[in-house]
Write a protein that holds these residues in place. Sequence first.
Motif, PDB file in Angstrom:
ATOM      1  N   GLY A  99       0.775  -1.228   0.000  1.00 33.16           N
ATOM      2  CA  GLY A  99       0.000   0.000   0.000  1.00 33.16           C
ATOM      3  C   GLY A  99       0.810   1.283   0.000  1.00 33.16           C
ATOM      4  O   GLY A  99       0.248   2.368  -0.177  1.00 33.16           O
ATOM      5  N   LYS A 100       2.117   1.194   0.186  1.00 33.80           N
ATOM      6  CA  LYS A 100       2.950   2.399   0.287  1.00 33.80           C
ATOM      7  C   LYS A 100       2.856   3.290  -0.946  1.00 33.80           C
ATOM      8  O   LYS A 100       2.970   4.520  -0.857  1.00 33.80           O
ATOM      9  N   ALA A 106      -0.823   5.260   1.738  1.00 35.07           N
ATOM     10  CA  ALA A 106      -1.671   4.203   2.288  1.00 35.07           C
ATOM     11  C   ALA A 106      -2.848   3.964   1.359  1.00 35.07           C
ATOM     12  O   ALA A 106      -3.357   4.886   0.728  1.00 35.07           O
ATOM     13  N   HIS A 107      -3.305   2.712   1.306  1.00 34.57           N
ATOM     14  CA  HIS A 107      -4.382   2.377   0.373  1.00 34.57           C
ATOM     15  C   HIS A 107      -5.735   2.938   0.797  1.00 34.57           C
ATOM     16  O   HIS A 107      -6.701   2.887   0.048  1.00 34.57           O
ATOM     17  N   LYS A 108      -5.822   3.533   1.998  1.00 36.57           N
ATOM     18  CA  LYS A 108      -7.086   4.096   2.465  1.00 36.57           C
ATOM     19  C   LYS A 108      -7.570   5.242   1.585  1.00 36.57           C
ATOM     20  O   LYS A 108      -8.757   5.602   1.631  1.00 36.57           O
ATOM     21  N   ASN A 139      -5.485   6.616   8.735  1.00 41.04           N
ATOM     22  CA  ASN A 139      -5.197   6.702   7.307  1.00 41.04           C
ATOM     23  C   ASN A 139      -6.407   7.106   6.465  1.00 41.04           C
ATOM     24  O   ASN A 139      -6.263   7.779   5.446  1.00 41.04           O
ATOM     25  N   ARG A 167       0.756  11.157  11.405  1.00 42.22           N
ATOM     26  CA  ARG A 167      -0.591  11.383  10.896  1.00 42.22           C
ATOM     27  C   ARG A 167      -1.030  12.829  11.121  1.00 42.22           C
ATOM     28  O   ARG A 167      -1.576  13.486  10.237  1.00 42.22           O
ATOM     29  N   GLY A 293      -4.272   1.292  12.915  1.00 38.23           N
ATOM     30  CA  GLY A 293      -4.802   0.948  11.604  1.00 38.23           C
ATOM     31  C   GLY A 293      -5.952  -0.035  11.641  1.00 38.23           C
ATOM     32  O   GLY A 293      -6.540  -0.332  10.610  1.00 38.23           O
ATOM     33  N   GLY A 352       3.912  -1.447   7.618  1.00 34.91           N
ATOM     34  CA  GLY A 352       3.528  -0.666   8.781  1.00 34.91           C
ATOM     35  C   GLY A 352       2.982  -1.583   9.856  1.00 34.91           C
ATOM     36  O   GLY A 352       3.048  -2.816   9.756  1.00 34.91           O
ATOM     37  N   THR A 382      -1.193  -2.303   4.392  1.00 35.09           N
ATOM     38  CA  THR A 382      -1.996  -1.096   4.252  1.00 35.09           C
ATOM     39  C   THR A 382      -1.134   0.140   4.030  1.00 35.09           C
ATOM     40  O   THR A 382      -1.431   0.987   3.193  1.00 35.09           O
ATOM     41  N   ASP A 383      -0.063   0.263   4.817  1.00 35.69           N
ATOM     42  CA  ASP A 383       0.836   1.404   4.713  1.00 35.69           C
ATOM     43  C   ASP A 383       2.248   0.920   5.014  1.00 35.69           C
ATOM     44  O   ASP A 383       2.497  -0.292   4.999  1.00 35.69           O
ATOM     45  N   SER A 384       3.160   1.826   5.308  1.00 35.52           N
ATOM     46  CA  SER A 384       4.552   1.444   5.548  1.00 35.52           C
ATOM     47  C   SER A 384       5.057   2.089   6.825  1.00 35.52           C
ATOM     48  O   SER A 384       4.378   2.907   7.455  1.00 35.52           O
TER      49      SER A 384
END
Length: 487
Positions: A99-100, A106-108, A139, A167, A293, A352, A382-384
């Motif tokens: 997702g990065k 993030a894929h959000k 996210n 964030r 998350g 992440g 999802t993220d990193s």
Amino acid sequence: MKIDLTIDEARRDRAVQRAREQKISIPTFAQMKDPNLIPDNIKEDLVEHGLWDVAPHNLYRITWKNESVEQGGGFGGVNYIEFPASLTGVDARIIALVGKWFPTGAHKVGAAFGCLVPRLVTGQFDPILQKAVWPSTGNYCRGGAYDSALLACDSIAILPEGMSRERFEWLSTIAGEVIKTPGSESNVKEIFDKCWELRESGEDLMIFNQFDEFGNYLWHYEITGHAMEEVLQEVMRPKDDYRGVVLATGSAGTIGCGDYLKQIFPTSKIAATEALQCPTLLENGFGAHRIEGIGDKHVPWIHNVKNTDMIMAIDDAAVVNLARLFNEPAGREYLVQHGVPENFVAHLDLLGFSGISNLVSSIKFAKYYELGERDVVLTVLTDSMELYESRLLEMHEESGEYTPLDAAAHFARFLQGLSIDNLTELTYVDRRRVHNLKYFTWVEQQGKTYEEIMDQWYDPDYWIEVQAQVPEIDRLITEFNELVALG
């Protein structure tokens, strides 16, 4: 209940006006699945922009297929990695979408797109007169604030005060207003309470609640589901068997991809995971935890519980300590010394906190079903760690220098030593028990109806009708873009 696609022409005209002023066109679901369909002039423009830039055409980068660079990238195949057995300790092939490489990291941002766009192109949301409210544990509100910034509309991001510093720092530059609610990851009700307060304030605003917005579910069903299917087509050998997808529930958007995959692979499983410190799904529990998350203390309205096969709970100690193992120099050196390929270790920052949780969950899934080298398990990063670097500094201050002995202990306990505790395969009655938990949050507190919670369980067409809305939404997006171009 299907996504409302009723058109308000007067409000849509104002949305078209704003899109025209901002030089915005909106990608269709078809283009997010297949960037080859994106017009060449947009691809040429993207060469000039970074992945996080507030640039209108970056809407077209809401896809799993961005080139894995921060500046000026094009499109390619789905971004994914496969974890080596030397790291996981199991023979099963565990593969994760990365997702990065989305805008905002993030894929959000895709989930936010899925919630916003149907209301925008129908005129239900007026970006000139209304504020967009994005309640989240992190996210999602970042993605929503980003989408709002592209539309030059006011936004309000709501998230718990205990979330990572990164964030808040980025949100302060993007969102019109940031509201910090009490608590941390587990304190979702406090976010909902703030939403009710805003509704009753008299302000002209629209709340995009990822936990009950079917645009979130639909984006992942259609976009993440197809991306996973493409990965399977690429990696599976003739005798391989796709066994299932393993995901932390969070808002229950991402896990919607499992519904798509199960329609293609009917024998595959969907495993939902959560924090052991807050085992709401597993044992109706509550508590606080550190796996940023994933949301807790309730079952999201958009979670298709009847299609979920397994629930497991992950100790947050595994996540925070593996974050150090994967990112501290002593941890990486230990992994290389113990056979994990050095070029793979160099990319462990792609995980992440929720990604680490998903990896741990996938290993437990593989151990429970005694999966072998022909079995494929899917999950998502999802993220990193780019969004958690402050947490590493905090852990360093709290626990001191990370040593080879720490690395050996964490590798042995939280990877090689994982057991199949704190999980359960769901019977029909188990699934109904989890589904029934929705009543207390959504019917008693949030205004959903008894009839609809029953339909979610008993109506065989309930979820299928939502899934079938993609062509109509794409038609409305295309029509909206044509109206913008006519000006």
